[in-house]
Design a protein around this motif. Structure first.
Motif, mmCIF file in Angstrom:
data_model
loop_
_atom_site.group_PDB
_atom_site.id
_atom_site.type_symbol
_atom_site.label_atom_id
_atom_site.label_comp_id
_atom_site.label_asym_id
_atom_site.label_seq_id
_atom_site.Cartn_x
_atom_site.Cartn_y
_atom_site.Cartn_z
ATOM 1 N N LEU A 198 13.333 106.603 39.122
ATOM 2 C CA LEU A 198 14.951 106.155 39.437
ATOM 3 C C LEU A 198 15.975 106.018 38.116
ATOM 4 O O LEU A 198 17.312 106.359 37.925
ATOM 5 C CB LEU A 198 15.109 104.765 39.741
ATOM 6 N N ASN A 199 15.298 105.187 36.511
ATOM 7 C CA ASN A 199 15.859 105.169 35.526
ATOM 8 C C ASN A 199 15.975 106.951 34.998
ATOM 9 O O ASN A 199 17.441 107.149 34.325
ATOM 10 C CB ASN A 199 14.696 104.874 34.854
ATOM 11 N N LEU A 200 15.171 108.113 35.260
ATOM 12 C CA LEU A 200 15.603 108.774 34.727
ATOM 13 C C LEU A 200 16.457 109.538 35.517
ATOM 14 O O LEU A 200 17.667 110.641 35.240
ATOM 15 C CB LEU A 200 14.170 110.424 34.967
ATOM 16 N N SER A 201 16.276 109.533 36.459
ATOM 17 C CA SER A 201 17.548 110.080 38.064
ATOM 18 C C SER A 201 19.078 109.725 37.335
ATOM 19 O O SER A 201 20.046 109.939 37.059
ATOM 20 C CB SER A 201 17.557 109.250 39.008
ATOM 21 N N ALA A 202 19.225 108.349 37.112
ATOM 22 C CA ALA A 202 20.392 107.551 36.622
ATOM 23 C C ALA A 202 20.949 108.038 35.205
ATOM 24 O O ALA A 202 22.148 108.255 34.548
ATOM 25 C CB ALA A 202 20.849 106.114 36.465
ATOM 26 N N THR A 203 20.302 108.659 34.225
ATOM 27 C CA THR A 203 20.526 109.226 32.771
ATOM 28 C C THR A 203 20.091 109.803 31.987
ATOM 29 O O THR A 203 20.525 110.375 30.884
ATOM 30 C CB THR A 203 19.588 107.637 32.000
ATOM 31 N N GLY A 204 18.755 110.849 33.400
ATOM 32 C CA GLY A 204 18.762 111.959 32.486
ATOM 33 C C GLY A 204 19.791 113.955 32.373
ATOM 34 O O GLY A 204 20.817 112.525 33.135
ATOM 35 N N THR A 205 19.316 114.787 32.439
ATOM 36 C CA THR A 205 20.100 115.633 32.267
ATOM 37 C C THR A 205 19.356 116.559 33.358
ATOM 38 O O THR A 205 18.397 116.553 33.992
ATOM 39 C CB THR A 205 19.953 116.497 30.770
ATOM 40 N N ARG A 206 20.480 117.328 33.480
ATOM 41 C CA ARG A 206 19.443 118.527 35.377
ATOM 42 C C ARG A 206 20.139 119.896 34.469
ATOM 43 O O ARG A 206 20.928 119.865 33.844
ATOM 44 C CB ARG A 206 20.319 118.506 36.308
ATOM 45 N N ALA A 207 18.726 120.800 34.723
ATOM 46 C CA ALA A 207 18.777 121.786 34.170
ATOM 47 C C ALA A 207 18.461 122.400 35.596
ATOM 48 O O ALA A 207 18.299 122.401 36.938
ATOM 49 C CB ALA A 207 18.368 122.281 33.270
ATOM 50 N N THR A 208 18.365 124.165 35.173
ATOM 51 C CA THR A 208 18.154 125.503 36.430
ATOM 52 C C THR A 208 16.685 125.673 35.737
ATOM 53 O O THR A 208 16.961 126.160 34.649
ATOM 54 C CB THR A 208 18.975 125.692 36.879
ATOM 55 N N GLY A 209 15.544 125.712 36.456
ATOM 56 C CA GLY A 209 13.899 126.514 36.323
ATOM 57 C C GLY A 209 13.891 127.534 36.944
ATOM 58 O O GLY A 209 14.253 127.457 38.106
ATOM 59 N N THR A 210 12.852 128.042 36.393
ATOM 60 C CA THR A 210 12.024 129.248 37.280
ATOM 61 C C THR A 210 10.557 129.091 37.353
ATOM 62 O O THR A 210 10.340 128.525 36.400
ATOM 63 C CB THR A 210 12.367 130.018 36.858
ATOM 64 N N VAL A 211 10.411 129.226 38.746
ATOM 65 C CA VAL A 211 8.207 128.613 39.104
ATOM 66 C C VAL A 211 8.164 130.463 38.017
ATOM 67 O O VAL A 211 8.082 131.466 38.020
ATOM 68 C CB VAL A 211 8.364 128.663 40.233
#
Length: 237
Positions: free
Chosen positions: A32-45
């Motif tokens: 939850l802390n990561l969700s609130a303070t983290g950054t989002r990006a797009t990755g590939t499997v």
């Protein structure tokens, strides 16, 4: 003194339950802390790594390649594996990561984020509940035993039988229950008493021997068959 076996297995189960619950709470807090303070990006499997799943069957965890906000290319292996694969090779996935510690990254999906905390939390609550119930029952038995030691009367029981208790299975071995009968107070009919579970079969030892029974004269269902003269501590279950 009345011997009541301590529920060691249940105590260990309770401890495991507490540990699992704490682990689940910490994992959920971190997420939850990561969700609130983290950054989002797009990755590939880019590949899959074989791992055991929760039910110990072979599963596959996706390896994700992604680029952080500084343009550095990174990769990580998801913590949750599955069979069949949850994702496809080359599939684009959302990545959630800590900008101050990009090594802390995960696939931003409900299953990847919450499956482990949910499973450990559920197991923790179940184990804690079962263990706590047994511990409370043990304390209740000790309280009743203390009352019986103070207010009960001793009678001589007559050995009747020794039988394996199939309801208790420890490494495919069943302990024994000793059955004796004795008259309580002015009762004309003998009352049946059963001992706690013990490992030895005392049939030949107790035949013809008086077996002490401590009993509540007002409630013969409250009693203790005393086998301490024939048993050592290791003989009790």
């Amino acid at each position: 003194m009345i011997r009541i076996a301590k529920p060691w297995n249940e105590i260990i189960l309770f401890g495991l339950g507490v540990a699992f619950t704490i682990f689940a709470a910490i994992a959920l807090f971190i997420d939850l802390n990561l969700s609130a303070t983290g950054t989002r990006a797009t990755g590939t499997v880019i590949e899959f790594v074989a791992r055991d799943t929760i039910d110990t069957q072979a599963g596959y965890a996706p390896v994700v390649r992604w680029t952080d906000k500084d343009g550095a290319e990174r990769s990580f292996t998801a913590s949750v594996s599955s069979s069949p694969n949850e994702f496809s090779l080359g599939e684009s996935v959302d990545v959630l990561y800590d900008p101050h510690n990009p090594e802390l990254a995960k696939i931003d999906s409900t299953r990847q984020r919450f499956l482990l905390p949910f499973l450990f939390g559920a197991l923790g609550l179940a184990f804690s509940g079962l263990g706590a119930g047994s511990v409370l029952n043990y304390r209740k038995q000790r309280k009743r035993a203390a009352w019986l030691e103070k207010n009960g009367i001793w009678i001589d029981g007559e050995f009747q039988a020794s039988y394996p208790d199939d309801s208790i299975d420890i490494r495919r071995h069943h302990p024994y229950r000793i059955v004796v009968t004795g008259k309580v107070g002015s009762s004309r009919e003998p009352t049946k008493f059963e001992s706690e579970a013990v490992w030895p079969d005392l049939s030949s030892t107790l035949a013809g021997e008086p077996v002490p029974v401590l009993v509540n004269p007002d409630d013969p269902t409250h009693y203790f068959v005393d086998l301490s003269n024939w048993l050592e501590d290791k003989d009790w279950v």
